[in-house]
Scaffold this active site. Sequence first.
Site, PDB file in Angstrom:
ATOM      1  N   HIS A   1       0.583  -1.187  -0.394  1.00 46.03           N
ATOM      2  CA  HIS A   1       0.017   0.391  -0.189  1.00 46.03           C
ATOM      3  C   HIS A   1       0.942   1.551  -0.094  1.00 46.03           C
ATOM      4  CE1 HIS A   1      -3.386   2.505   1.597  1.00 46.03           C
ATOM      5  NE2 HIS A   1      -3.879   1.734   0.635  1.00 46.03           N
ATOM      6  N   PHE A   2       1.564   1.789  -0.939  1.00 48.37           N
ATOM      7  CA  PHE A   2       1.500   1.209  -2.496  1.00 48.37           C
ATOM      8  C   PHE A   2       3.262   0.690  -2.834  1.00 48.37           C
ATOM      9  CE2 PHE A   2      -2.268   3.226  -2.274  1.00 48.37           C
ATOM     10  CZ  PHE A   2      -3.174   2.423  -2.599  1.00 48.37           C
TER      11      PHE A   2
END
Length: 154
Positions: A58-59
């Site tokens: 993420h991410f």
Amino acid sequence: MVNLSDNPQALDINQIINILPHRYPFLLVDRVLEIDVEKGYILAQKNVTINESFFQGHFPNAPIMPGVLILEALAQAGGILVHLRGPGDKIAILLNVNHAKFRQPVKPGDVLHLKGEGLHFSSKGGRIKAEALVNQKIAAEAEIGFVFVDKSQI
């Protein structure tokens, strides 16, 4: 039970884990910087590091802390306050989240300040207005409700 007599305005990690049932990797409060149980106020801290497992996905190329985990950190800080206002034999758990808004991303290296102000306290639980701040700017905010349950249920 937590002894607040030594420094009534702060809690260290050992005092926090005596209140919250959460443990690594889901304990999201590192310190309580200020707490006023009578006035219904808490200011806690989460140090956000690249070592957090959620940053792997993420991410990968632009890591940001998931909003739901920011809310969880706020709920844990609020849970400390509500617990200390309530009966000592019960624990405050999340009941609901209302009016959640995300204002800016939280990134590795940020110090996330978790502020909670009591809106309502009763023998059944409580409700707080919560704000997550980075560099004194609101990253997220919500109203969070709690209910007391027996410690044996957790």
